[in-house]
Write a protein that holds these residues in place. Structure first.
Motif, PDB file in Angstrom:
ATOM      1  N   UNK A  35       0.866  -1.172   0.000  1.00 24.83           N
ATOM      2  CA  UNK A  35       0.000   0.000   0.000  1.00 24.83           C
ATOM      3  C   UNK A  35       0.908   1.229   0.000  1.00 24.83           C
ATOM      4  N   UNK A  36       0.652   2.155  -0.920  1.00 23.93           N
ATOM      5  CA  UNK A  36       1.474   3.363  -1.003  1.00 23.93           C
ATOM      6  C   UNK A  36       1.309   4.205   0.262  1.00 23.93           C
ATOM      7  N   UNK A  37       2.413   4.749   0.786  1.00 19.83           N
ATOM      8  CA  UNK A  37       2.321   5.602   1.967  1.00 19.83           C
ATOM      9  C   UNK A  37       1.491   6.858   1.669  1.00 19.83           C
ATOM     10  N   UNK A  38       0.791   7.312   2.670  1.00 17.28           N
ATOM     11  CA  UNK A  38      -0.026   8.515   2.559  1.00 17.28           C
ATOM     12  C   UNK A  38       0.849   9.738   2.312  1.00 17.28           C
ATOM     13  N   UNK A  39       0.362  10.643   1.464  1.00 14.71           N
ATOM     14  CA  UNK A  39       1.007  11.938   1.273  1.00 14.71           C
ATOM     15  C   UNK A  39       0.645  12.778   2.486  1.00 14.71           C
ATOM     16  N   UNK A  40       1.580  12.933   3.393  1.00 18.86           N
ATOM     17  CA  UNK A  40       1.321  13.617   4.658  1.00 18.86           C
ATOM     18  C   UNK A  40       1.185  15.122   4.512  1.00 18.86           C
ATOM     19  N   UNK A  41       1.510  15.658   3.350  1.00 19.61           N
ATOM     20  CA  UNK A  41       1.356  17.100   3.125  1.00 19.61           C
ATOM     21  C   UNK A  41      -0.078  17.461   2.751  1.00 19.61           C
ATOM     22  N   UNK A  42      -0.913  16.456   2.524  1.00 22.81           N
ATOM     23  CA  UNK A  42      -2.284  16.703   2.068  1.00 22.81           C
ATOM     24  C   UNK A  42      -3.352  16.342   3.109  1.00 22.81           C
ATOM     25  N   UNK A  43      -2.950  16.127   4.351  1.00 23.96           N
ATOM     26  CA  UNK A  43      -3.916  15.744   5.380  1.00 23.96           C
ATOM     27  C   UNK A  43      -4.970  16.824   5.597  1.00 23.96           C
ATOM     28  N   UNK A  44      -4.552  18.084   5.644  1.00 23.44           N
ATOM     29  CA  UNK A  44      -5.511  19.184   5.830  1.00 23.44           C
ATOM     30  C   UNK A  44      -6.422  19.320   4.621  1.00 23.44           C
TER      31      UNK A  44
END
Length: 112
Positions: A35-44
Motif C-alpha cells: 500500500x502506497x504511503x499517505x502523502x502527509x502534506x495533504x492531510x488538511x
C-alpha cells in the motif's frame, strides 16, 4: 514542550524511509510496500482545510479502528507513553507522548 523542529527530527529518524524527506510518500522503502504511503502534506486538504490532529495522532500512536497487525505502518507506543505533555487537540488538553506532540506540530507545518 516539544517543537516543530523536534518533530522534524523524529520524522527524519522514523518516517522518511516510507513517506520521503518531504512527506509526500516517495521514500526509498515505499516501492516495496503493498500500500502506497499517505502523502502527509495533504492531510488538511483532505479534511476540509483543517489539520486532523486527533485522527493523525490516533493513527500514528495506534489506531483503535485498525489493528497495527493489519497495516504496514508500525504502531508507535509503549515507552513513549512514559513522557507525556499536554497538547490541545480539538479544544481539549490531551496527554500526548512528547515525541508525537512534536511530530504533530511538524506535520501541521508541512500542509499544503
Amino acid at each position: 514542550m516539544p517543537t516543530r523542529t523536534d518533530g522534524a527530527a523524529f520524522f527524519s529518524k522514523n518516517c522518511n524511509s516510507c513517506h520521503g524527506v518531504d512527506g509526500t510518500g516517495g521514500g526509498p522503502a515505499a516501492e516495496n510496500l503493498s500500500v502506497a504511503p499517505t502523502d502527509l502534506t495533504m492531510l488538511s486538504a483532505k479534511n476540509g482545510g483543517t489539520f486532523p490532529q486527533a485522527r493523525a495522532l490516533s493513527y500514528i500512536y495506534g489506531d483503535p479502528e485498525n489493528s497495527h497487525l493489519s497495516r504496514v505502518m508500525p504502531q508507535f507506543g509503549g515507552e513513549m507513553a512514559e513522557a507525556l505533555v499536554p497538547v490541545e487537540i480539538e479544544g481539549i488538553l490531551t496527554p500526548t507522548p512528547r515525541e508525537l506532540a512534536g511530530l504533530l506540530f511538524y506535520l501541521e507545518s508541512i500542509q499544503q
